[in-house]
Design a protein around this motif. Structure first.
Motif, PDB file in Angstrom:
ATOM      1  N   ASN A  38     -23.951 -37.962  -5.585  1.00  0.00           N
ATOM      2  CA  ASN A  38     -24.249 -36.587  -6.011  1.00  0.00           C
ATOM      3  C   ASN A  38     -25.631 -36.509  -6.666  1.00  0.00           C
ATOM      4  O   ASN A  38     -25.792 -35.944  -7.738  1.00  0.00           O
ATOM      5  N   GLY A  52     -15.029 -35.730  -1.870  1.00  0.00           N
ATOM      6  CA  GLY A  52     -15.976 -34.639  -2.041  1.00  0.00           C
ATOM      7  C   GLY A  52     -17.333 -35.083  -2.559  1.00  0.00           C
ATOM      8  O   GLY A  52     -18.287 -34.311  -2.523  1.00  0.00           O
ATOM      9  N   ASP A  53     -17.448 -36.325  -3.041  1.00  0.00           N
ATOM     10  CA  ASP A  53     -18.737 -36.835  -3.507  1.00  0.00           C
ATOM     11  C   ASP A  53     -19.662 -37.052  -2.307  1.00  0.00           C
ATOM     12  O   ASP A  53     -19.233 -37.398  -1.214  1.00  0.00           O
ATOM     13  N   VAL A  54     -20.963 -36.861  -2.546  1.00  0.00           N
ATOM     14  CA  VAL A  54     -21.969 -37.067  -1.507  1.00  0.00           C
ATOM     15  C   VAL A  54     -22.759 -38.311  -1.856  1.00  0.00           C
ATOM     16  O   VAL A  54     -23.310 -38.426  -2.954  1.00  0.00           O
ATOM     17  N   LYS A  67     -20.535 -37.527   3.117  1.00  0.00           N
ATOM     18  CA  LYS A  67     -19.604 -36.903   2.177  1.00  0.00           C
ATOM     19  C   LYS A  67     -18.268 -37.612   2.314  1.00  0.00           C
ATOM     20  O   LYS A  67     -17.762 -37.784   3.431  1.00  0.00           O
ATOM     21  N   GLU A  69     -14.539 -38.041   2.587  1.00  0.00           N
ATOM     22  CA  GLU A  69     -13.424 -37.193   3.006  1.00  0.00           C
ATOM     23  C   GLU A  69     -12.066 -37.796   2.647  1.00  0.00           C
ATOM     24  O   GLU A  69     -11.105 -37.062   2.433  1.00  0.00           O
ATOM     25  N   TYR A  85     -15.296 -40.302   6.209  1.00  0.00           N
ATOM     26  CA  TYR A  85     -16.485 -39.582   5.764  1.00  0.00           C
ATOM     27  C   TYR A  85     -16.961 -38.605   6.834  1.00  0.00           C
ATOM     28  O   TYR A  85     -16.566 -38.683   7.986  1.00  0.00           O
TER      29      TYR A  85
END
Length: 124
Positions: A38, A52-54, A67, A69, A85
């Motif tokens: 993030n 949800g983290d990038v 990202k 998943e 992901y």
């Protein structure tokens, strides 16, 4: 109260998602400060990531942006790992390849001598 979001170790997730061949290599990349979660630099392999983290990290000659998943229970086959992901990286089409000698690969000794003779003529 709301339940805390489940988390897993960053190096373990990168290994399960098949971005690195070994978990040790994944941990070295994280320890070297080459991975962002993030948009924040992370330097501990035990950093907890959640769905949800990038993630942004270098892989080969390109920068990967993915990202998270899902989490994996094991390092499975590639199709299974790709479900963990979604890839947000820019797809580069028509990337020029390394220059080659007239498209024939490496020049032979004879071709090299011809090149040297042409260079000598240009100097005179």
């Amino acid at each position: 109260m709301s339940e805390p979001t489940p988390k897993t170790r960053l190096d373990k997730w990168l290994y399960h998602a098949r971005f690195f061949k070994t978990r040790t290599l994944a941990a070295k990349q994280v320890s070297g400060g080459h991975i962002r979660v993030n948009s924040d630099k992370v330097s501990k392999p035990s950093y907890g990531v959640s769905i949800g983290d990038v993630l942004t990290f270098p892989q080969g000659r390109s920068i990967r942006v993915v990202k998270i998943e899902a989490f994996g229970n094991r390092r499975g086959p590639a199709p299974e790992a790709q479900t963990l992901y979604s890839d947000l990286s820019e797809v580069k089409e028509n990337v020029p390849r390394a220059p080659r000698y007239e498209g024939k690969g490496r020049p032979t000794g004879r071709d090299r001598r011809k090149l040297d003779l042409k260079r000598g003529e240009e100097l005179e």
